[in-house]
Enzyme design. Structure first.
Site, PDB file in Angstrom:
ATOM      1  N   LYS A 118       5.060  -4.386  -0.224  1.00 39.76           N
ATOM      2  CA  LYS A 118       3.868  -4.119  -1.049  1.00 39.76           C
ATOM      3  C   LYS A 118       2.652  -4.464  -0.229  1.00 39.76           C
ATOM      4  O   LYS A 118       2.645  -5.428   0.535  1.00 39.76           O
ATOM      5  CB  LYS A 118       3.908  -4.958  -2.327  1.00 39.76           C
ATOM      6  CG  LYS A 118       2.827  -4.617  -3.337  1.00 39.76           C
ATOM      7  CD  LYS A 118       3.106  -3.311  -4.081  1.00 39.76           C
ATOM      8  CE  LYS A 118       3.880  -3.513  -5.315  1.00 39.76           C
ATOM      9  NZ  LYS A 118       4.136  -2.425  -6.201  1.00 39.76           N
TER      10      LYS A 118
HETATM   11  N1  GLU Z   1       3.785   1.233  -6.906  1.00 46.44           N
HETATM   12  C1  GLU Z   1       4.955   1.728  -7.540  1.00 46.44           C
HETATM   13  C2  GLU Z   1       5.874   0.601  -7.966  1.00 46.44           C
HETATM   14  O1  GLU Z   1       5.453  -0.514  -8.116  1.00 46.44           O
HETATM   15  C3  GLU Z   1       5.668   2.787  -6.733  1.00 46.44           C
HETATM   16  C4  GLU Z   1       6.151   2.379  -5.396  1.00 46.44           C
HETATM   17  C5  GLU Z   1       6.650   3.544  -4.570  1.00 46.44           C
HETATM   18  O2  GLU Z   1       6.724   4.651  -5.056  1.00 46.44           O
HETATM   19  O3  GLU Z   1       6.949   3.279  -3.413  1.00 46.44           O
HETATM   20  O4  GLU Z   1       7.025   0.808  -8.242  1.00 46.44           O
END
Ligand code: GLU
Length: 428
Positions: A118
């Protein structure tokens, strides 16, 4: 075994309710229910790496501001690191690590060939012009150039970012590496290699999991009342799908507050946060606060806005029969144990909103194969991936005594992660 010194990359939780604190507590709890080598569990407590960058941003008036960005890469034993990139003024390094851990579990619960990461930039996106956001995003792509890539780490939208940021990121990265590289990010607009159905996917998966949950407890969807906090892409798409499938949505809200009608709202007529920012409270006469929405007497409560909204303070007042997590981390560990004592099942984020990363996976496959899927195909494949994951988690839940739904999801994820770690081994 020698006593270990925690590595430098360990970031301590700032307080016990922060995201990393919650993520570590959840892991400890679930670890008690799985037969996994303690050395593997110990590895999973820490991120593999955390990158910190300083991004010089030229504001429209010529001033230069230096903005901090992070990318926490937690685990990549099952495939490249994968996870969103958020722009938010409260982003911290510790938060990114906790969110990256959740991405590892999410990809493993869904059995996707990805690990967890993240990123976050400490900035209020509302304070930036479009040109500033573009400059920031392109520079960030340059700073992250050596740590991302279609086989290495694949960012995606998260809070405060969307398709346009992903398109800029992809363009800047492609120019840096000298070739078109759509697979470096997902959540792009379909015209530059994004997938049909990606935007609606996290909300749609929340709706699918809510439907499966109600079926599990033999509660007809048509007799179900639902309150949804957050009317961005997750909340609005969840509410719209559930309404279409027969449920009654009695309350929705955005950052300014919510609207409530015990006979049901006409959800399809309410503009989403993207369509008309912060407009929900203007859609009806009876408004309620976001706090009051959480304690409405409904069958299902879907917190789909931000983290840490159900806490030890309001958990005793929650009157819903079920909580389905649309946001990442809306329930603190302390709140969850209160809800558990009160026999209110909480369906975890790592399962419920995993449609986002699942369609990200479909997008990545389409980019790699240079082949487009129709919306119908995306929806059918999402339906199948979600129901398969639901069945795996429900099997653990039914088999284990004293397991919460989150524990059951973690048990599924940890078993897959441990098997992969064991098969690959520790090198050298
Ligand atoms: N931000 C989204 C999540 O927390 C999607 C992450 C992604 O598609 O890589 O799941």
């Amino acid at each position: 075994m020698a006593t270990s010194t925690p590595p430098d990359v360990v970031v301590e939780a700032e307080d016990e309710d922060d995201i990393l604190g919650t993520a570590r507590k959840q892991l400890e709890r679930a670890a008690a229910h799985v037969d996994v080598d303690p050395a593997i569990l110990e590895r999973l407590r820490y991120p593999a790496r955390v990158h910190r960058v300083s991004i010089p941003l030229e504001r429209d008036d010529g001033r230069v501001e230096v903005i901090t960005g992070y990318r926490a890469q937690h685990d990549n034993v099952r495939g490249p690191f994968k996870g969103g990139l958020r722009y938010h003024p409260d982003v911290t390094e510790s938060e990114c690590v906790g969110l990256a851990m959740w991405m590892t579990w999410k990809c493993a619960v869904m059995d996707l060939p990805f690990g967890g990461a993240k990123g976050g930039v400490v900035v209020d996106p509302k304070s930036l012009s479009e040109a500033e956001t573009e400059r920031l995003t392109r520079r960030l792509a340059q700073e992250f150039r050596t740590i991302v890539g279609p086989d290495h780490d694949i960012p995606a939208p998260d809070m405060g970012t969307g398709g346009q940021e992903m398109a800029w990121f992809m363009d800047a990265y492609s120019m840096q590496v000298g070739e078109s590289s759509p697979g470096v990010v997902t959540g792009k607009p379909p015209v530059v290699g994004g997938s049909q159905g990606r935007e609606e996917a996290p909300g749609r998966s929340v709706a699918i999991i809510t439907r499966e949950l109600l079926d599990y407890y033999e509660r007809p969807l048509e007799d179900t009342t639902i309150a949804v906090q957050g009317f961005g892409s997750v909340g609005a798409n969840a509410a719209r799908a559930l309404e279409e499938w027969g449920a009654t949505i009695v309350a929705v809200s955005d950052v300014n507050g919510g609207i409530y009608d015990e006979d049901g709202l006409d959800v399809a007529a309410i503009p989403t946060h993207q369509e008309q920012p912060e407009a929900v409270a203007r859609q009806a006469e009876t408004t309620i606060s976001n706090d009051d929405l959480l304690t409405l007497d409904v069958d299902v409560l879907i917190p789909a806005a931000i983290s840490n909204v159900i806490t030890a303070t309001n958990a005793p007042d929650v009157r819903a029969d079920f909580v389905v997590e649309g946001a990442n981390g809306p329930t603190t560990a302390a709140a969850e144990s209160i809800l558990d004592d009160r026999s209110i099942p909480v369906i975890p984020d790592v399962l419920a909103n995993a449609g986002g990363v699942t369609v990200s996976y479909f997008e990545w496959l389409q980019d790699r194969n240079r082949r487009r899927w129709s919306l119908e195909r995306v929806r059918n494949e999402l339906e199948s991936e979600m129901t398969t994951a639901w069945s795996a988690v429900a099997r653990e839940y039914a088999a284990g005594s004293a397991l919460t739904w989150r524990d059951a999801a973690y048990v599924v994820a940890l078993a897959r992660l441990a098997a992969a770690h064991e098969a690959r081994g520790l090198w050298p």
